[in-house]
Design a protein around this motif. Structure first.
Motif, short mmCIF file in Angstrom:
data_model
loop_
_atom_site.label_atom_id
_atom_site.label_comp_id
_atom_site.label_asym_id
_atom_site.label_seq_id
_atom_site.Cartn_x
_atom_site.Cartn_y
_atom_site.Cartn_z
N VAL A 23 0.83 -1.21 0.00
CA VAL A 23 0.00 0.00 0.00
C VAL A 23 0.86 1.25 0.00
N ALA A 24 1.84 1.29 0.90
CA ALA A 24 2.63 2.51 1.10
C ALA A 24 3.37 2.90 -0.18
N SER A 25 3.90 1.91 -0.87
CA SER A 25 4.69 2.21 -2.06
C SER A 25 3.82 2.85 -3.14
N ALA A 26 2.64 2.26 -3.35
CA ALA A 26 1.75 2.81 -4.38
C ALA A 26 1.24 4.19 -3.98
N VAL A 27 0.84 4.33 -2.73
CA VAL A 27 0.34 5.63 -2.26
C VAL A 27 1.45 6.67 -2.35
N GLY A 28 2.64 6.28 -1.88
CA GLY A 28 3.78 7.19 -1.92
C GLY A 28 4.11 7.65 -3.33
N ALA A 29 4.01 6.73 -4.28
CA ALA A 29 4.33 7.10 -5.66
C ALA A 29 3.23 7.98 -6.25
N ARG A 30 1.98 7.65 -5.92
CA ARG A 30 0.86 8.38 -6.51
C ARG A 30 0.83 9.82 -6.02
N TRP A 31 1.02 10.00 -4.70
CA TRP A 31 0.94 11.36 -4.15
C TRP A 31 2.31 11.95 -3.83
N ARG A 32 3.31 11.36 -4.45
CA ARG A 32 4.68 11.88 -4.34
C ARG A 32 5.15 12.11 -2.91
N ILE A 33 5.02 11.05 -2.10
CA ILE A 33 5.54 11.13 -0.74
C ILE A 33 6.77 10.20 -0.69
N GLY A 34 7.93 10.79 -0.88
CA GLY A 34 9.16 10.01 -1.01
C GLY A 34 9.43 9.12 0.18
N GLU A 35 9.12 9.62 1.39
CA GLU A 35 9.43 8.83 2.59
C GLU A 35 8.65 7.52 2.59
N LEU A 36 7.43 7.56 2.14
CA LEU A 36 6.62 6.34 2.11
C LEU A 36 7.25 5.30 1.20
N VAL A 37 7.68 5.76 0.02
CA VAL A 37 8.29 4.82 -0.93
C VAL A 37 9.56 4.23 -0.34
N THR A 38 10.36 5.09 0.28
CA THR A 38 11.60 4.61 0.88
C THR A 38 11.31 3.59 1.99
N SER A 39 10.31 3.88 2.80
CA SER A 39 10.01 2.94 3.89
C SER A 39 9.49 1.62 3.32
N ALA A 40 8.71 1.69 2.23
CA ALA A 40 8.22 0.47 1.60
C ALA A 40 9.38 -0.36 1.06
N ARG A 41 10.36 0.34 0.49
CA ARG A 41 11.53 -0.35 -0.04
C ARG A 41 12.28 -1.05 1.08
N ASN A 42 12.44 -0.33 2.20
CA ASN A 42 13.12 -0.96 3.34
C ASN A 42 12.33 -2.16 3.85
N ALA A 43 11.01 -2.06 3.77
CA ALA A 43 10.18 -3.18 4.22
C ALA A 43 10.43 -4.42 3.35
N VAL A 44 10.67 -4.19 2.05
CA VAL A 44 10.99 -5.32 1.17
C VAL A 44 12.25 -6.01 1.65
N TRP A 45 13.26 -5.21 1.98
CA TRP A 45 14.52 -5.80 2.45
C TRP A 45 14.33 -6.50 3.78
N ALA A 46 13.55 -5.87 4.67
CA ALA A 46 13.27 -6.51 5.97
C ALA A 46 12.59 -7.86 5.73
N ASN A 47 11.69 -7.89 4.75
CA ASN A 47 10.99 -9.13 4.45
C ASN A 47 11.92 -10.21 3.91
N SER A 48 12.90 -9.80 3.11
CA SER A 48 13.87 -10.79 2.62
C SER A 48 14.50 -11.48 3.81
N ILE A 49 14.88 -10.67 4.81
CA ILE A 49 15.55 -11.24 5.98
C ILE A 49 14.59 -12.11 6.79
N LEU A 50 13.37 -11.62 6.98
CA LEU A 50 12.39 -12.38 7.77
C LEU A 50 12.08 -13.73 7.12
N MET A 51 11.97 -13.74 5.79
CA MET A 51 11.65 -14.99 5.11
C MET A 51 12.79 -15.98 5.21
N VAL A 52 14.02 -15.47 5.06
CA VAL A 52 15.16 -16.38 5.19
C VAL A 52 15.21 -16.93 6.62
#
Lengths: 662, 170
Positions: A23-52
């Motif tokens: 949600v955050a990534s799409a919302v961040g991109a749509r309404w140009r909220i850079g912090e949201l996109v960045t946090s979504a990106r970090n969440a992807v990396w956190a998820n890589s670690i959690l899944m491993v």
């Protein structure tokens, strides 16, 4: 709290993060909220670690024999060697879905990392799509088939893994196949991102090129290993049986093959964009469908859809994704501009178009045959089925034309090829093919076999000719030695020359398939000690039986002395194995491989009272299926190898300019 | 990265129109049509030649008359004690039962490891799936035979296993 609970918590947290990131990534991109996109990106990396972490905890559960864990209990036991205990990870539904999600987590992390400074407009939506897919798998893992489900109390020992899965082929085939399915998520995410943003130029094509090559190669390896496993373990004398489970694994691969060709038309000629986008969407949906069918075995009846607990979730996800993708595609249709129509029917792009139609035809026929029982049952309440002959009858002619196209392709230029040029290039390979046709027909008296082999010769002829032309041109211009000229040639156009290596691999596989399907000899027989049986060029003499005792099993073997064309080849010992935990025995097939044929001996019943029942096959040329398969991998390495800098600098230089690559 | 359009297009045919996708010319449409029709022809023919009914035992009993000459696949359990095997000739005959209906079945060839009637030790009944034809003598002549064990995981694997084993006897 036990260790496995941490695994479940990791999945729970990963689920929350995936939903957030989607949600955050799409919302961040749509309404140009850079912090949201960045946090979504970090969440992807956190998820890589959690899944491993989660996967690691399940592996730990297996290796530490935690039989309070239901999944570990029902898929392993203490008697199994550690490597089969570890690979029991993907022996069942929960584990293989966790594996899927883990690999998705890792691939997503890598994809986002590699493109962190590129495709700034696409990436937020790529992240959103990947996280959406991840969220779906985590819903299933957290709420439906939890791999960390605990028993009320721990058991002393597990139930073990089905013996036929305790085989080297099964250690690598499922993870590769599932990884192949999974890896279509990345191209799919880029395509959806391109559709959402309307950035339908060349960005997405460049972004997914390597990912699609990789996905295709992993899938090829998974399919080949599956065939290899079936051949060595199942005892029916073949490696491909058009079983529903095989078919659904084959479908995304066929779509991927079509995509790898049509995307070149997009790249070079700016055509077939809608078609190519549709292929990526189809490949992804079929990959999800395949994962679902393989894991739940629902194709036996429409009713089993309802019985499978994961069924409704997968169906909802498939339907939702289908509607969403097609909706987006239709919405963007007016803004997807292709270049002007085809210049000529005799051109490389037309060849690719024909190739695509044929491949989609193969996929459609295979899909239709696979779901036919369901459709007929739903429509007329009478279940109708089709067996392997259906697939062979429909697909064989299509494959043959594809083989011919593979031979013609190197002769065709983009835009238009003059008939004169075509004939000039065509002469030698066509003559060779004709020679092969006559020779193999005289030898075998089988017209379709002769046609198939001559097609293979034609492919070899045009590809080798194209290589030879390229090398001699380079040598004339640069005075390089032969190996230098060859490596320079390949380095200048890796996609082309790597692709040819893949084509050679496919042609060699075709030799194996034609040989083993057209000339297989088969005899089922019950023989007594001292008796002999002759199948084709082989004569086998049953010399006796013995019992073999291993730590976790007992095997009844029979030994047969093998003579081929009057020459003693050694002994083969097919075996029937008994595992204390499994009521049903499993068989070990004995295979004697030569370049010309495989002798394949399956013990259909255990030796008793000095006699044994055997299924004996002679499978001509089968080894070439595996040889050709390994060429696919070499071709992939050539295609996907990173371009060395000097080549990139001189890219586009006129023919003959010095290229100091490699 | 756009390709230069129209360059050297001496043989450019009249475009037939512009779908959302790509423009086509007449010969291209014919070419595509030929391939699509060929695929459709192969598919329809393939279905017609290779279709088999998948029926329950009682359905086969009920429709016996109309099924002569038709390829049929049916599944059921072996009636206890009805299995007669000849290990020398690999001939087997048994009675298949499902939902109260029974049919005698004849089959020649190797059978899967798990084939057999009720096994009291594991308290399990093997599901047998045969494919073949009904003959005038009221017996089902099977050309292929598969067996599935009752447990879910096992059943799936065995199904995959046996489906192949039966394959197409040649």
């Amino acid at each position: 709290m036990v260790v496995s609970d941490i695994g479940y918590l990791a999945l729970l947290l990963a689920f929350a993060l995936a939903v957030y990131s989607c949600v955050a990534s799409a919302v961040g991109a749509r309404w140009r909220i850079g912090e949201l996109v960045t946090s979504a990106r970090n969440a992807v990396w956190a998820n890589s670690i959690l899944m491993v972490l989660a996967a690691g905890i399940l592996v730990y559960g297996f290796l530490s024999h935690d039989y309070g864990l239901q999944y570990v209990l029902s898929h392993s036991n203490r008697a199994m060697p550690w490597y089969y205990v570890a690979s029991a990870f993907w022996g069942g539904q929960e584990g293989s879905l966790l594996y899927w999600a883990t690999v998705l987590g890792v691939f997503s992390g890598v994809a986002v990392f590699l493109n962190r400074r590129r495709y700034a407009r696409l990436m937020p939506y790529v992240i959103s799509v990947l996280s959406g897919v991840m969220a779906f798998f985590l819903v299933v893992l957290v709420f439906v088939t939890n791999p960390f489900q605990r028993m009320p109390f721990a058991m002393p020992d597990g139930q073990g893994l089905n013996p036929i899965l305790q085989d080297p082929g099964m250690m690598f085939h499922p993870p590769l196949l599932l990884m192949g399915y999974m890896s279509w998520s990345i191209p799919f995410a880029f395509v959806i991102a391109a559709l959402v943003t309307g950035r339908l130029g060349m960005e997405w094509v460049r972004a997914i090129r390597r990912w699609t090559l990789t996905a295709w190669t992993i899938q090829s390896a998974g399919l080949l290993l599956g065939g290899w496993w079936a051949y060595h373990v199942l005892g029916w004398g073949g490696y491909w049986g058009w079983d529903p489970v095989e078919n659904v694994a084959f479908l995304p691969w066929v779509m991927g093959t079509a995509f790898l060709h049509s995307v070149m038309v997009v790249e070079k000629r700016g055509k077939l964009k809608v078609w190519t986008i549709s292929l990526v969407i189809a490949a992804f949906l079929l990959a999800i469908f395949g994962t679902f069918v393989v894991r739940s075995g629902v194709l036996s009846s429409v009713h089993s859809f309802a019985e499978s607990p994961i069924g409704p979730y997968f169906l909802a996800f498939l339907a939702g994704t289908l509607v969403l993708s097609i909706g987006l595609l239709v919405y963007r249709l007016p803004s997807i501009r292709d270049e002007e129509g085809f210049d000529s029917l005799v051109s490389r792009e037309s060849g690719f178009l024909a190739n695509n139609l044929l491949l989609v035809g193969v996929a459609f026929a295979t899909f239709w045959g696979t779901i036919y029982p369901l459709i007929s049952e739903a429509v007329s309440n009478t279940k109708l089925t089709v067996g392997p002959p259906f697939y062979e009858q429909v697909n064989a002619p299509l494959f043959f034309i594809l083989l011919l196209l593979m031979g013609i392709a190197p002769l065709l230029a983009w835009r238009h090829t003059t008939t004169a040029a075509l004939i000039k290039n065509f002469r030698i390979p066509a003559a060779l093919a004709l020679l092969a046709l006559v020779a193999t027909f005289a030898l075998t008296q089988r017209i379709f076999v002769a046609l198939g082999f001559s097609g293979v010769v034609f492919v070899f002829g045009t590809i080798i000719l194209d290589y030879a032309r390229g090398v001699s041109t380079r040598r004339r211009n640069t005075r390089e030695s032969y190996p230098e000229a060859l490596s320079g040639l390949v380095a200048r156009d890796r996609a082309r020359y790597g692709g040819y290596v893949v084509h050679l691999g496919i042609a060699i596989i075709a030799v194996g398939i034609i040989g083993s399907s057209a000339f297989q000899e088969h005899k089922d027989i019950n023989i007594r000690e001292g008796e002999s049986v002759t199948v084709g060029v082989y004569t086998l003499t049953y010399t006796g039986s013995s019992v073999e005792r291993l730590a976790d099993r007992e095997g009844d073997c029979s030994t047969l002395a093998v003579v081929r064309d009057g020459q003693y080849m050694g002994a083969v010992t097919p075996m029937t194995e008994y595992f204390p935990n499994f009521p049903n025995p499993s068989s070990k097939v004995a295979i004697l491989t030569t370049p010309l044929d495989d002798l394949y001996v399956f013990q259909a019943s255990k030796p008793q009272d000095g006699q044994v029942t055997l299924s004996i096959f002679v499978n001509p040329l089968t080894v070439w299926v595996w040889v050709g398969g390994s060429l696919l991998f070499i071709g992939y390495i050539i295609c996907a190898w990173p371009e060395p800098r000097p080549v990139r600098v001189t890219y586009g230089a006129p023919e003959g300019a010095t290229v100091s690559g490699s | 990265m756009k390709a230069v359009r129209g360059q050297g297009g001496t043989s450019v045919e009249q475009a037939l129109g512009q779908g959302g996708g790509f423009r086509l010319n007449k010969r291209l449409v014919i070419g595509i049509g030929v391939i699509v029709l060929a695929v459709a022809y192969l598919l329809v023919n393939g279905l017609r030649d290779n279709m088999a009914y998948y029926l329950e035992v009682h359905e086969v009993v009920d429709r016996q008359a109309s099924l002569s000459g038709q390829r049929v696949r049916m599944g059921g359990n072996i009636v206890n004690g009805s299995l007669i095997s000849n290990m020398q000739t690999l001939e087997r005959s048994f009675v298949l039962e499902q939902g109260g209906a029974t049919i005698p079945v004849q089959y020649t060839g190797p059978v899967p490891d798990i084939f057999g009637d009720f096994d009291p030790e594991t308290n399990s009944q093997v599901l047998v799936i045969v494919e073949g034809q009904m003959h005038g003598d009221g017996a089902f002549h099977a050309t292929s035979l598969q067996a599935q064990c009752p447990s879910r995981m096992q059943a799936k694997l065995a199904a995959a296993n046996q489906a192949k084993q039966s394959g197409t006897p040649q």
